[in-house]
Motif scaffolding. Structure first.
Motif, mmCIF file in Angstrom:
data_model
loop_
_atom_site.group_PDB
_atom_site.id
_atom_site.type_symbol
_atom_site.label_atom_id
_atom_site.label_comp_id
_atom_site.label_asym_id
_atom_site.label_seq_id
_atom_site.Cartn_x
_atom_site.Cartn_y
_atom_site.Cartn_z
ATOM 1 N N VAL A 147 0.832 -1.208 0.000
ATOM 2 C CA VAL A 147 0.000 0.000 0.000
ATOM 3 C C VAL A 147 0.864 1.254 0.000
ATOM 4 O O VAL A 147 0.550 2.249 -0.662
ATOM 5 C CB VAL A 147 -0.945 -0.008 1.219
ATOM 6 C CG1 VAL A 147 -1.686 1.316 1.347
ATOM 7 C CG2 VAL A 147 -1.944 -1.154 1.102
ATOM 8 N N MET A 148 1.991 1.200 0.722
ATOM 9 C CA MET A 148 2.852 2.377 0.827
ATOM 10 C C MET A 148 3.719 2.582 -0.414
ATOM 11 O O MET A 148 4.017 3.718 -0.794
ATOM 12 C CB MET A 148 3.761 2.245 2.056
ATOM 13 C CG MET A 148 3.023 2.264 3.376
ATOM 14 S SD MET A 148 4.140 2.025 4.773
ATOM 15 C CE MET A 148 5.152 3.498 4.652
ATOM 16 N N LEU A 149 4.129 1.479 -1.074
ATOM 17 C CA LEU A 149 5.116 1.581 -2.146
ATOM 18 C C LEU A 149 4.558 1.413 -3.549
ATOM 19 O O LEU A 149 5.303 1.585 -4.521
ATOM 20 C CB LEU A 149 6.215 0.521 -1.925
ATOM 21 C CG LEU A 149 7.014 0.632 -0.626
ATOM 22 C CD1 LEU A 149 7.973 -0.540 -0.493
ATOM 23 C CD2 LEU A 149 7.763 1.956 -0.560
ATOM 24 N N THR A 150 3.302 1.057 -3.687
ATOM 25 C CA THR A 150 2.758 0.860 -5.024
ATOM 26 C C THR A 150 2.861 2.138 -5.846
ATOM 27 O O THR A 150 2.783 3.253 -5.327
ATOM 28 C CB THR A 150 1.296 0.389 -4.960
ATOM 29 O OG1 THR A 150 0.824 0.150 -6.280
ATOM 30 C CG2 THR A 150 0.416 1.442 -4.305
ATOM 31 N N LYS A 151 3.055 1.969 -7.144
ATOM 32 C CA LYS A 151 3.277 3.126 -8.014
ATOM 33 C C LYS A 151 2.012 3.928 -8.222
ATOM 34 O O LYS A 151 2.056 5.143 -8.441
ATOM 35 C CB LYS A 151 3.828 2.641 -9.366
ATOM 36 C CG LYS A 151 4.426 3.745 -10.215
ATOM 37 C CD LYS A 151 5.116 3.181 -11.448
ATOM 38 C CE LYS A 151 5.753 4.305 -12.283
ATOM 39 N NZ LYS A 151 6.449 3.761 -13.473
ATOM 40 N N ASP A 152 0.870 3.281 -8.154
ATOM 41 C CA ASP A 152 -0.404 3.965 -8.372
ATOM 42 C C ASP A 152 -1.069 4.248 -7.027
ATOM 43 O O ASP A 152 -1.769 3.394 -6.467
ATOM 44 C CB ASP A 152 -1.335 3.112 -9.242
ATOM 45 C CG ASP A 152 -0.741 2.859 -10.617
ATOM 46 O OD1 ASP A 152 -0.088 3.766 -11.145
ATOM 47 O OD2 ASP A 152 -0.927 1.736 -11.137
ATOM 48 N N GLY A 153 -0.821 5.428 -6.494
ATOM 49 C CA GLY A 153 -1.477 5.843 -5.254
ATOM 50 C C GLY A 153 -0.713 5.536 -3.989
ATOM 51 O O GLY A 153 -1.211 5.797 -2.887
ATOM 52 N N GLY A 154 0.486 4.962 -4.089
ATOM 53 C CA GLY A 154 1.275 4.682 -2.900
ATOM 54 C C GLY A 154 1.760 5.960 -2.227
ATOM 55 O O GLY A 154 2.085 6.944 -2.896
ATOM 56 N N ILE A 155 1.831 5.949 -0.882
ATOM 57 C CA ILE A 155 2.204 7.153 -0.140
ATOM 58 C C ILE A 155 3.594 7.638 -0.544
ATOM 59 O O ILE A 155 3.823 8.826 -0.771
ATOM 60 C CB ILE A 155 2.148 6.876 1.374
ATOM 61 C CG1 ILE A 155 0.724 6.513 1.783
ATOM 62 C CG2 ILE A 155 2.633 8.081 2.169
ATOM 63 C CD1 ILE A 155 0.600 6.075 3.236
ATOM 64 N N VAL A 156 4.544 6.708 -0.640
ATOM 65 C CA VAL A 156 5.925 7.082 -0.940
ATOM 66 C C VAL A 156 6.028 7.692 -2.325
ATOM 67 O O VAL A 156 6.668 8.747 -2.513
ATOM 68 C CB VAL A 156 6.853 5.849 -0.811
ATOM 69 C CG1 VAL A 156 8.274 6.206 -1.239
ATOM 70 C CG2 VAL A 156 6.843 5.320 0.619
ATOM 71 N N ASN A 157 5.392 7.084 -3.309
ATOM 72 C CA ASN A 157 5.469 7.608 -4.678
ATOM 73 C C ASN A 157 4.718 8.924 -4.822
ATOM 74 O O ASN A 157 5.118 9.791 -5.604
ATOM 75 C CB ASN A 157 4.926 6.582 -5.667
ATOM 76 C CG ASN A 157 5.993 5.596 -6.119
ATOM 77 O OD1 ASN A 157 7.058 5.990 -6.577
ATOM 78 N ND2 ASN A 157 5.711 4.318 -5.966
ATOM 79 N N GLU A 158 3.644 9.092 -4.085
ATOM 80 C CA GLU A 158 2.929 10.367 -4.125
ATOM 81 C C GLU A 158 3.785 11.490 -3.542
ATOM 82 O O GLU A 158 3.776 12.626 -4.034
ATOM 83 C CB GLU A 158 1.607 10.250 -3.355
ATOM 84 C CG GLU A 158 0.575 9.357 -4.027
ATOM 85 C CD GLU A 158 0.194 9.846 -5.423
ATOM 86 O OE1 GLU A 158 0.104 11.073 -5.624
ATOM 87 O OE2 GLU A 158 0.004 8.991 -6.315
ATOM 88 N N MET A 159 4.554 11.170 -2.487
ATOM 89 C CA MET A 159 5.450 12.167 -1.908
ATOM 90 C C MET A 159 6.575 12.504 -2.885
ATOM 91 O O MET A 159 6.970 13.669 -3.022
ATOM 92 C CB MET A 159 6.027 11.639 -0.590
ATOM 93 C CG MET A 159 5.017 11.533 0.530
ATOM 94 S SD MET A 159 5.725 10.838 2.047
ATOM 95 C CE MET A 159 6.971 12.070 2.429
ATOM 96 N N LEU A 160 7.109 11.485 -3.560
ATOM 97 C CA LEU A 160 8.159 11.735 -4.553
ATOM 98 C C LEU A 160 7.637 12.620 -5.682
ATOM 99 O O LEU A 160 8.333 13.545 -6.147
ATOM 100 C CB LEU A 160 8.666 10.402 -5.123
ATOM 101 C CG LEU A 160 9.503 9.530 -4.182
ATOM 102 C CD1 LEU A 160 9.819 8.194 -4.836
ATOM 103 C CD2 LEU A 160 10.799 10.240 -3.786
ATOM 104 N N ALA A 161 6.406 12.343 -6.125
ATOM 105 C CA ALA A 161 5.825 13.150 -7.202
ATOM 106 C C ALA A 161 5.595 14.583 -6.742
ATOM 107 O O ALA A 161 5.802 15.533 -7.508
ATOM 108 C CB ALA A 161 4.514 12.513 -7.653
ATOM 109 N N ALA A 162 5.174 14.739 -5.480
ATOM 110 C CA ALA A 162 4.936 16.087 -4.955
ATOM 111 C C ALA A 162 6.227 16.886 -4.845
ATOM 112 O O ALA A 162 6.217 18.118 -4.961
ATOM 113 C CB ALA A 162 4.259 15.991 -3.589
ATOM 114 N N LEU A 163 7.351 16.183 -4.646
ATOM 115 C CA LEU A 163 8.649 16.856 -4.544
ATOM 116 C C LEU A 163 9.316 17.038 -5.901
ATOM 117 O O LEU A 163 10.431 17.569 -5.975
ATOM 118 C CB LEU A 163 9.570 16.055 -3.617
ATOM 119 C CG LEU A 163 9.142 15.989 -2.148
ATOM 120 C CD1 LEU A 163 10.029 15.015 -1.377
ATOM 121 C CD2 LEU A 163 9.187 17.379 -1.506
#
Length: 317
Positions: A147-163
């Motif tokens: 849930v945290m690392l999935t590319k579609d909607g994962g928390i970590v990837n969403e934070m990377l995209a926001a940065l």
């Protein structure tokens, strides 16, 4: 006369009893207490060793142990000449090295840090928090990671995209398998591993710390010269026991992380045995793999124990 005869007979029986029998009678409650553990190892560890005979047979279930064809070392020859096996063996060794080099010191460091916490209430809260993941199954741990690392909607990837960074496919990338694996192991087992070390630290004489403080030793000096030497024997014993599991990693954990893309770096002996043995029905071949695993583990434990004794430690035996 009758009482004298009975006493004489009891004395005679007492003299004829063997020392072993006397010890068994004297410590009968202790032996009764350890009986369930002995039965567990006998039933689930020693009796199944008879099944290793199928590693030297072309085992067919309906023919049984005594009806199957004897092929000698044929499966071991296949084992040592199969290039896929050596790649899987390398993957297993890599994960074991990660466990020893990265994970093994973490419980020791955590235990020392917890021992330095002054507030008892805060210390208990921290211990409870870091113990909890041990009681979660690998299914839950891997699911949370998904849930945290999935590319579609994962928390970590969403934070990377926001940065402003590109999203990373952690779950399907062979390069990220090893970091993801060892982080999950630390997350689940590091807190539970501190229990033994905290017990060892608690047995240290407080007078040693008081004497060190009087000599002007700070916290780090006390840890280096008192705490670490005091728990060194415990660390060595647990390290030797860990070496015995060099080829015996968590099947469930790795199997849940395994997929078609990261398989070249994620396939280990345990998942290979499951695939070849249960799914493909190669019982004799996978029994040979299991025999090889046990032999290597035993050999490394003997070597590690001998080295520990050579450097002045007690070892396991």
């Amino acid at each position: 006369m009758r009482d004298a005869a009975v006493q004489q007979q009891s004395a005679t029986i007492g003299k004829t009893e063997s020392p072993l029998l006397k010890r068994l009678i004297r410590n009968r409650y202790m032996y009764i207490m350890i009986l369930p553990g002995l039965l567990y190892f006998l039933i689930f560890k020693y009796i199944p060793m008879f099944g290793l005979i199928i590693a030297f047979q072309e085992y067919v279930p309906y023919q049984g142990f005594f009806g199957s064809e004897w092929v000698g070392f044929q499966h071991f020859e296949r084992l040592f000449t199969d290039p896929d096996f050596w790649n899987i063996f390398k993957n297993t060794i890599v994960l074991f090295v990660l466990n020893i080099v990265i994970f093994f010191p973490v419980p020791v460091i955590l235990a020392i840090m917890l021992n330095e916490v002054a507030g008892a209430f805060f210390k208990r809260i921290v211990q409870t928090v870091i113990y909890i993941p041990h009681f979660l199954s690998w299914v839950i741990i891997v699911s949370i990671s998904f849930v945290m690392l999935t590319k579609d909607g994962g928390i970590v990837n969403e934070m990377l995209a926001a940065l402003g960074f590109e999203k990373i496919n952690f779950l399907m990338s062979p390069e990220w398998f090893h970091p993801m694996y060892i982080i999950q192991v630390i997350w689940r087992e590091a807190g539970w591993g501190t229990i033994v070390y905290l017990a060892a630290i608690a047995s240290i004489d407080p007078g040693l710390y008081e004497a060190a403080r009087m000599d002007g030793a700070g916290r780090f000096r006390q840890i280096w010269h008192i705490t670490l030497p005091a728990i060194r024997s415990v660390v060595i014993v647990l390290l030797i026991l860990r070496v015995g599991h060099v080829l015996d990693l968590s099947f469930e954990h790795v199997y849940l992380l395994l997929n078609s893309i990261n398989r070249p770096v994620a396939e280990i002996l345990d998942t290979y045995v499951y695939t070849a043995g249960l799914q493909q029905g190669q019982f004799s071949y996978t029994a040979a793999v299991g025999f090889f695993k046990s032999f290597i583990s035993l050999f490394l434990v003997l070597i590690a124990n001998k080295l520990a004794k050579k450097f002045g430690e007690e070892g396991v035996y």
